[in-house]
Design an enzyme around this catalytic site. Structure first.
Site, PDB file in Angstrom:
ATOM      1  CB  SER A   1      -0.946   0.005   1.207  1.00 17.39           C
ATOM      2  OG  SER A   1      -0.224  -0.182   2.412  1.00 17.39           O
TER       3      SER A   1
ATOM      4  CG  ASP B   1      -1.604   5.132   8.421  1.00 19.98           C
ATOM      5  OD1 ASP B   1      -0.431   4.721   8.489  1.00 19.98           O
ATOM      6  OD2 ASP B   1      -2.266   5.159   7.363  1.00 19.98           O
TER       7      ASP B   1
ATOM      8  CG  HIS C   1      -0.339   3.974   4.560  1.00 17.49           C
ATOM      9  ND1 HIS C   1      -0.923   3.212   5.557  1.00 17.49           N
ATOM     10  CD2 HIS C   1      -0.105   3.124   3.531  1.00 17.49           C
ATOM     11  CE1 HIS C   1      -1.047   1.962   5.146  1.00 17.49           C
ATOM     12  NE2 HIS C   1      -0.556   1.873   3.916  1.00 17.49           N
TER      13      HIS C   1
END
Length: 448
Positions: free
Chosen positions: A177, A420, A423
């Site tokens: 990702s 998170d 990312h």
């Protein structure tokens, strides 16, 4: 100066410099006997037209006569952190001149009040969990920095120039990702010129294909978080251990990249999940498993084997003539706990270059990638396959401020969600990867 003028200027200058370089070659052949310091000239002072193999970490401290490339300097500070000065053989031409070179990935973050170059309102490609401004991130200073290599300026991404360079070509992102995060950043930066057409054969986000028809350019993302063949031990539960077949190809991407002009391969964060390791169809160990009589092994074992297999797959493609970029591991920045134990990333400005050192698993993953890149280069040399270093590790180590944290969703008092810190917000620091990519592509075009 446009890119074509740059090429013409470079060729003309090179033609007038043949005689001086011949003379210098003779001098450098004779005088090192009397001036030993000349043996230690850094690669950063030499223009290399191709990627030079990296020294193996086990032989770094042998006699300097046995190491012909720039050394990877590994030193320990007083607090036992390890600082790595990476090899910077990705030589490029900066600022429109043919004699100003710099180490692209060695530098620091400096203020840039002109950013960002797109917003979450102007780019459709931003996924919700990276749309930090939509979900209320209160600060914007993290958008006001750019990467400054030592000794030169890295140009801000030029969408027109990029699309001209890739006219008639194709680009593949191979990985997880974070690779998709990178592709979406590129789509957003290119949106200043045009939006692509989605021609994907699936509706999921994991495997996508986009076309820029005015330029006959396409880009794809191939989902392969482990790079090798893998499957779930429980089909509907990604939190249970995965089976990794570390010596078997993941044909979901290895059978599809042969015709691509550029391939960016990357992987990392999935290797910390519970996994079962197979070699030659035999279970040889595991990571974070509870099965009796199964050897507990490290993520370093699976990481190295996975890159070995991935690079072997590329080298085995009979008709592949593209350029393979290894985008190195981008560290996460969890503090005060791991990802599922309350860890967070709340800093709002970058680290200074000596404020944060590469250490622990980040250092080991980085070393593994450099070692396997060396092997891939040697194996591909006979076929003139091109493997290039895309060194994102040190620049991104210094950007703890660029992650979504809790700003990838609306707060919900009834649901506990992990922060998170893996990312990257869009827009955000990851946009610099496309500054890097454009310069690396320019270098490839000049070399041709």
């Amino acid at each position: 100066m446009n890119f074509q003028d740059l090429q013409l200027k470079t060729r003309k200058k090179n033609a007038t410099k043949i005689a001086p370089f011949v003379a210098l070659a003779i001098l450098f052949t004779l005088i090192p006997i009397y001036y030993p310091s000349m043996h230690h000239k850094k690669l950063s002072q030499i223009l290399s037209s191709s990627l030079v193999p990296l020294p193996d970490y086990h032989t770094l401290h042998q006699s300097s006569n046995s190491i012909t490339t720039q050394q990877i300097n590994v030193t320990k500070s007083s607090d036992e952190h390890v600082s790595v000065a990476a090899p910077h053989e990705a030589r490029i031409i900066i600022n429109g001149t043919d004699d100003e070179k710099c180490d692209l990935f060695l530098g620091e973050w400096v203020e840039n009040q002109e950013g960002p170059y797109y917003t979450n309102m102007t780019c459709f490609a931003i996924q919700e969990h990276q749309n930090c401004m939509k979900y209320g991130r209160p600060d914007t200073d993290f958008l006001k920095w750019k990467w400054k290599p030592d000794g030169c300026e890295l140009p801000i991404f030029d969408a027109h120039q990029f699309l001209e360079i890739v006219r008639g070509k194709s680009l593949a992102f191979v990985g997880d990702s974070v690779a998709r995060n990178h592709m979406q950043s590129l789509i957003c930066l290119l949106s200043k010129v045009m939006y692509p057409i989605d021609v994907s054969n699936s509706t999921d986000q994991e495997n996508r294909r986009w076309e820029y028809r005015d330029y006959n350019f396409n880009m794809s993302i191939f989902w392969t978080p482990y790079l090798v063949k893998a499957n779930k031990t429980e089909p509907n539960n990604i939190y249970q251990p995965f089976n990794l077949y570390l010596d078997e190809l993941d044909e979901s991407w290895t059978t599809k990249i042969q015709d691509f002009d550029y391939v960016i391969i990357s992987a990392g964060h999935w290797f910390f999940r519970p996994t079962m390791f197979y070699l030659n169809h035999t279970l040889v160990g595991c990571l974070f498993c509870s099965q009796p009589n199964v050897s507990q092994m490290t993520s370093f074992f699976s990481y190295q084997r996975a890159f070995q297999t991935a690079f072997r797959a590329i080298n085995s493609l009979e008709n592949y003539k593209g350029v393979t970029f290894l985008r190195t591991f981008a560290p996460s920045h969890f503090e005060d706990g791991v990802w599922d134990k309350g860890g967070d990333c709340v800093r709002t400005i970058p680290f200074k270059r000596k404020e944060k050192m590469l250490e622990d698993y980040n250092l080991e993953f980085y070393k593994i990638q450099l070692q396997e890149l060396t092997v891939a280069q040697k194996q591909g040399k006979n076929r003139d396959l091109k493997f290039r270093l895309f060194d994102a590790t040190q620049p991104m180590l210094l950007r703890p401020d660029g992650h979504p944290s809790k700003y990838g969703h609306w707060p919900n008092p009834n649901v506990t969600l992990s922060n998170d810190c893996v990312h990257w917000c869009l827009p955000g620091p990851i946009d610099v990867w496309n500054d890097f990519l454009l310069e690396l592509m320019k270098r490839e075009e000049i070399d041709r």
